[in-house]
Design a protein around this motif. Structure first.
Motif, mmCIF file in Angstrom:
data_model
loop_
_atom_site.group_PDB
_atom_site.id
_atom_site.type_symbol
_atom_site.label_atom_id
_atom_site.label_comp_id
_atom_site.label_asym_id
_atom_site.label_seq_id
_atom_site.Cartn_x
_atom_site.Cartn_y
_atom_site.Cartn_z
ATOM 1 N N UNK A 219 0.825 -1.208 0.000
ATOM 2 C CA UNK A 219 0.000 0.000 0.000
ATOM 3 C C UNK A 219 0.859 1.258 0.000
ATOM 4 N N UNK A 220 2.017 1.208 0.648
ATOM 5 C CA UNK A 220 2.916 2.368 0.665
ATOM 6 C C UNK A 220 3.459 2.668 -0.722
ATOM 7 N N UNK A 221 3.684 1.628 -1.530
ATOM 8 C CA UNK A 221 4.133 1.854 -2.907
ATOM 9 C C UNK A 221 3.068 2.638 -3.675
ATOM 10 N N UNK A 222 1.819 2.212 -3.563
ATOM 11 C CA UNK A 222 0.740 2.926 -4.239
ATOM 12 C C UNK A 222 0.654 4.368 -3.740
ATOM 13 N N UNK A 223 0.750 4.559 -2.416
ATOM 14 C CA UNK A 223 0.638 5.906 -1.859
ATOM 15 C C UNK A 223 1.777 6.787 -2.355
#
Length: 419
Positions: free
Chosen positions: A116-120
């Motif tokens: 999810x941090x990659x997407x954010x």
């Protein structure tokens, strides 16, 4: 005018959301390993596995995520990523209260949060150009970089106190609340969350190559990418051995070591304040390669640190490093956002993210080898020499013959690709 972009209601909401997310990420860096070590009695190998899982998604998914975010509403991606991380980390204190928290649970949480941090991160790096005018990108990026700098230094101390007073599970729960609060601020942004212009979809590999090719064709982006790869390796030399060097060769206490780190925070905050003014005064192109040289100079001061008066070399070097990194990042990011067509923003941002994270494991591994052969101080000298030499990528690029960076692509060029 005194408040600048903070008087812009939508930017102010983005800035607050970013600050909360940055603090959440940084709190995790200390709270999760402490929770694993103290509560779950994790071994050193298990704690290191958590760190690998935090960054693995950046290596495996960053380029693909760049393609996917170019097809999505950016604010929706940011909100869903924050909500997903809030749910993932929120499950940790609930499991601890129920007495069912395990290392497997914690590893799954960290891995999911990493994805999810990659997407954010990719969506966040591409959202600002759609929110503010392009002539205000430098100011906007400077204010967002200040969040990164303050969180990098302040959040670990806050995390340590939270763990000490309330326990590791409670600290992770507080982090979940920060992500939830960030999502609330993002939801309040009033600017339309635009749907990307529909384009014929090519195979994933081809779209990834478009982002890589765009970076490779632009001489400034290409120089920045090469500099980022080289510096990323050398940074790991310094990050891996600096604390051991201060403990074993300079004979400082942990409290004093923490105090010396404040030099980097002061430099970073000052950099976020003066980045735009330096660009206006001397030209952004000149500022970029000069900041890269100053970064190398700061790193070369750190191995001069020794007991007694020579200990001052460390905060001075740290100050120059923090200042130069933020100034360079602000202008690099603003240039990339300004010259990249909207339909390609996600892939170009993802390419830069991938190039920054990919060399990290190699640098960490080399640092261990160098420390055992060249010694701790010798490894720091190599780190400084490497960062200083990396500046040549920018000094020898077209930046050296420029004063100001080129303007963003002409409207008709952007439009021709987006139709």
């Amino acid at each position: 005018m005194r408040w600048g972009l903070l008087a812009h209601a939508d930017f102010r909401r983005l800035w607050l959301a970013d600050a909360l997310s940055q603090f959440g990420d940084r709190i995790n860096l200390l709270a999760v390993p402490l929770l694993a070590a103290i509560t779950l009695r994790a071994t050193a190998w298990q704690v290191s596995l958590l760190r690998v899982l935090e960054t693995l998604a950046f290596l495996l998914l960053a380029l693909q995520v760049g393609v996917w975010t170019d097809r999505m509403r950016k604010r929706r991606v940011l909100v869903l990523a924050d909500l997903g991380r809030a749910v993932a980390f929120g499950s940790v204190p609930l499991a601890a209260v129920a007495g069912v928290l395990t290392m497997t649970h914690l590893c799954v949480v960290v891995a999911v949060a990493g994805v999810l941090s990659v997407f954010f991160d990719v969506a966040h790096r591409t959202y600002l150009p759609g929110l503010v005018d392009r002539d205000r990108l430098v100011e906007g990026n400077a204010r967002l970089q200040a969040n990164v700098s303050v969180a990098a230094v302040a959040a670990p101390s806050l995390s340590g106190w939270l763990v000490q007073l309330f326990g590791g599970a409670a600290a992770v729960g507080a982090n979940a609340v920060s992500f939830l609060w960030s999502a609330c601020w993002l939801r309040r942004i009033g600017a339309p969350d635009r749907v990307p212009v529909a384009r014929a979809r090519a195979p994933l590999r081809r779209e990834i190559r478009e982002g890589l090719r765009f970076v490779g064709r632009d001489p400034v982006l290409r120089a920045n990418a090469a500099h980022s790869v080289c510096v990323s390796v050398c940074q790991q030399f310094q990050v891996t051995v600096a604390v051991l060097f201060l403990l074993r060769e300079v004979h400082l206490s942990p409290g004093v070591i923490g105090l010396l780190q404040a030099g980097g925070l002061i430099g970073a905050v000052l950099g976020s304040v003066v980045a735009r003014r330096l660009g206006d005064r001397f030209g952004a192109a000149r500022v970029m390669w000069a900041a890269a040289l100053l970064w190398g100079a700061g790193y070369l001061m750190i191995p001069l640190t020794a007991p007694g008066a020579a200990v001052t070399w460390y905060p001075i070097g740290n100050f120059l490093t923090g200042l130069s990194i933020v100034v360079l990042n602000v202008h690099q990011l603003s240039y990339r956002q300004g010259v990249t067509p909207e339909w390609l923003q996600g892939r170009v941002a993802a390419t830069s993210t991938f190039l920054h994270f990919a060399p990290g494991p190699v640098g960490s591994r080399l640092a261990g080898v160098l420390a055992s052969t060249a010694g701790l101080r010798g490894t720091l000298w190599l780190a400084g020499a490497g960062v200083a030499a990396s500046a040549l990528w920018l000094v020898c690029s077209p930046l050296r013959r420029m004063r100001r960076l080129p303007e963003a692509y002409e409207e008709e060029r952007t439009g021709s690709h987006g139709t």
